[in-house]
Design an enzyme around this catalytic site. Structure first.
Site, PDB file in Angstrom:
ATOM      1  N   SER A   9       0.822  -1.206   0.000  1.00 37.90           N
ATOM      2  CA  SER A   9       0.000   0.000   0.000  1.00 37.90           C
ATOM      3  C   SER A   9       0.859   1.261   0.000  1.00 37.90           C
ATOM      4  O   SER A   9       0.501   2.274  -0.598  1.00 37.90           O
ATOM      5  CB  SER A   9      -0.925   0.004   1.222  1.00 37.90           C
ATOM      6  OG  SER A   9      -1.860  -1.056   1.146  1.00 37.90           O
ATOM      7  N   THR A  15       0.664  -9.790 -11.472  1.00 31.82           N
ATOM      8  CA  THR A  15      -0.322 -10.463 -12.320  1.00 31.82           C
ATOM      9  C   THR A  15       0.230 -10.740 -13.711  1.00 31.82           C
ATOM     10  O   THR A  15       0.834  -9.864 -14.333  1.00 31.82           O
ATOM     11  CB  THR A  15      -1.586  -9.601 -12.436  1.00 31.82           C
ATOM     12  OG1 THR A  15      -2.129  -9.379 -11.128  1.00 31.82           O
ATOM     13  CG2 THR A  15      -2.631 -10.283 -13.304  1.00 31.82           C
ATOM     14  N   GLN A  19     -25.437 -17.525   1.551  1.00 31.69           N
ATOM     15  CA  GLN A  19     -26.477 -17.740   2.556  1.00 31.69           C
ATOM     16  C   GLN A  19     -27.782 -18.213   1.916  1.00 31.69           C
ATOM     17  O   GLN A  19     -28.455 -19.105   2.433  1.00 31.69           O
ATOM     18  CB  GLN A  19     -26.722 -16.444   3.340  1.00 31.69           C
ATOM     19  CG  GLN A  19     -27.404 -16.632   4.681  1.00 31.69           C
ATOM     20  CD  GLN A  19     -26.480 -17.284   5.704  1.00 31.69           C
ATOM     21  OE1 GLN A  19     -25.277 -17.413   5.501  1.00 31.69           O
ATOM     22  NE2 GLN A  19     -27.060 -17.722   6.817  1.00 31.69           N
ATOM     23  N   ILE A  20     -28.131 -17.632   0.782  1.00 36.35           N
ATOM     24  CA  ILE A  20     -29.350 -18.036   0.076  1.00 36.35           C
ATOM     25  C   ILE A  20     -29.244 -19.490  -0.376  1.00 36.35           C
ATOM     26  O   ILE A  20     -30.217 -20.250  -0.326  1.00 36.35           O
ATOM     27  CB  ILE A  20     -29.606 -17.096  -1.116  1.00 36.35           C
ATOM     28  CG1 ILE A  20     -30.023 -15.711  -0.602  1.00 36.35           C
ATOM     29  CG2 ILE A  20     -30.669 -17.666  -2.047  1.00 36.35           C
ATOM     30  CD1 ILE A  20     -30.046 -14.631  -1.668  1.00 36.35           C
ATOM     31  N   GLY A  80     -27.654 -21.713   1.183  1.00 36.10           N
ATOM     32  CA  GLY A  80     -27.574 -22.572   2.358  1.00 36.10           C
ATOM     33  C   GLY A  80     -26.357 -23.473   2.295  1.00 36.10           C
ATOM     34  O   GLY A  80     -25.291 -23.071   1.819  1.00 36.10           O
ATOM     35  N   GLU A 123      -5.275  -3.093  -6.851  1.00 38.98           N
ATOM     36  CA  GLU A 123      -5.527  -1.731  -7.344  1.00 38.98           C
ATOM     37  C   GLU A 123      -5.758  -0.763  -6.183  1.00 38.98           C
ATOM     38  O   GLU A 123      -6.402   0.267  -6.324  1.00 38.98           O
ATOM     39  CB  GLU A 123      -6.729  -1.683  -8.301  1.00 38.98           C
ATOM     40  CG  GLU A 123      -6.663  -2.642  -9.460  1.00 38.98           C
ATOM     41  CD  GLU A 123      -5.736  -2.174 -10.568  1.00 38.98           C
ATOM     42  OE1 GLU A 123      -5.218  -1.055 -10.481  1.00 38.98           O
ATOM     43  OE2 GLU A 123      -5.529  -2.938 -11.527  1.00 38.98           O
TER      44      GLU A 123
END
Length: 384
Positions: free
Chosen positions: A131, A157, A337-338, A340, A364
């Site tokens: 950073s 990268t 979560q949806i 499960g 970035e």
């Protein structure tokens, strides 16, 4: 700024179809093999994806920023590894040359990048400099008509595939901050340049990173970007502003894909005799995700349009990157979560996406760096 809406519409449709028919079906293969198939790379070249943002004069498509993020929304709907493979040629690997390079540098390298004949990497981060990029330790010492470069770059990268590296190095050790940093184009086969082993990452299999090591690497002074010392950090920041908008757009696309998968699962999955999509707590997660995606998309498009108008969008790029990537993480969590228990199983794409998108909040510039950029720009503006 969209220059020709009809042409862009045709391009977006072609890329959306390519994503749906060629890339999404190969996601598991890439995740399992940690490689982008050669036939897919050839299709990238055939479609001109390596040169999306490189000007037409150098063989690219010359997309504006608004056009670029519109394309990135589509590319984000599949594994990030695909976009990463050609993304550096359109972003951090080429933009420094395009913005600040000499005419000779542009004419030699940009056509090779646009065609995909050459892959590029951007070397800024170091083992002790992430950073705090201005504290980098890689040195470039003038020796006659050459520079001798020493140092190590980390998490680079596409380094295992790159033919050229845009390298930030300190040419003036007397200046401890950013003013002593210069940018160089270094070719892969230059003696003294070597690569570390590929990094084993949490996610994004198929997108390769590694260390890049410079041991008395001698490069001609003609490889100094722009032929001017001391402006390399400014070049890097220009590159990152554009890159932050691009990653924000990819985050929107990834969030849209995850939400689409979660919605389909919620409609099909039944509990207590009805689809779980009928349960209000599931609906709340779907609605929150939809609203946040919409907000992020609007932010990205607005910032892109401002950049195309020639405005300084440092603050807006950081706002977009921060909000969109954090949003993407929240959407990923809700979508697991949806699903499960199924969301924790690799049979479903959300398990992979949950790991893949975590990186968006780090590269970035981390979320915390975006916060600092935004706040400092606010303070500076208020004190004028």
């Amino acid at each position: 700024m969209i220059r020709d809406a009809q042409t862009l519409h045709i391009l977006v449709d072609a890329i959306a179809q390519f994503v749906d028919e060629a890339l999404i079906p190969r996601e598991n293969e890439v995740a399992e093999t940690d490689e982008i198939p050669a036939d897919i790379v050839s299709q990238f070249q055939d479609m001109g994806l390596f040169g999306l943002t490189i000007p037409e004069a150098y063989g690219g498509l010359g997309l504006t920023m608004e056009e670029e993020v519109t394309i990135a929304f589509e590319l984000g709907r599949t594994s990030p590894a695909f976009r990463s493979y050609f993304g550096t040629n359109n972003g951090i690997g080429s933009i420094g040359i395009l913005l600040d390079g000499t005419d000779a540098q542009k004419e030699h390298y940009l056509p090779l990048l646009a065609s995909g004949e050459l892959l590029s990497s951007f070397c800024l981060t170091e083992p002790d400099s992430g950073s705090d990029a201005a504290s980098l330790k890689t040195t470039a010492v003038r020796d006659g008509d050459d520079y001798i470069i020493n140092g190590t770059k980390r998490f680079i990268t596409n380094a295992p595939h790159a033919g050229i590296f845009t390298v930030m190095a300190r040419t003036n050790p007397g200046i401890k901050g950013s003013g002593g940093i210069s940018a160089f184009i270094i070719e892969r086969e230059t003696p003294g340049l070597s690569l570390g082993k590929r990094d084993h990452k949490m996610g994004q299999q198929g997108a390769h990173t590694s260390d890049v090591i410079f041991d008395n690497v001698r490069v001609p002074a003609s490889q100094l970007i722009g032929g001017v010392e001391g402006v390399g950090f400014k070049t890097a920041m220009k590159v990152l502003d554009k890159g932050r908008l691009h990653i924000a757009a990819v985050s929107v696309g990834a969030a849209e894909r995850m939400l689409s998968d979660a919605l389909n699962y919620a409609i099909e999955r039944k509990q207590f005799g009805q689809p779980i999509a009928e349960f209000q707590l599931i609906q709340a997660m779907l609605a929150d995700s939809k609203a946040e995606i919409y907000a992020a998309r609007c932010m990205v498009l607005d910032a892109a349009r401002q950049r195309d108008e020639g405005r300084d969008i440092g603050t807006e790029a950081s706002c977009s990157k921060m909000f969109a990537t954090e949003m993407c993480g929240r959407v990923a969590d809700r979508c697991v979560q949806i699903h499960g228990g199924a969301g924790y199983i690799s049979e479903y794409a959300i398990e992979r996406f949950y790991r893949d998108v975590r990186l968006f909040r780090l590269y970035e510039g981390t979320t915390q760096i975006q916060q600092l950029v935004i706040a400092r720009n606010m303070i500076r503006a208020a004190q004028r």
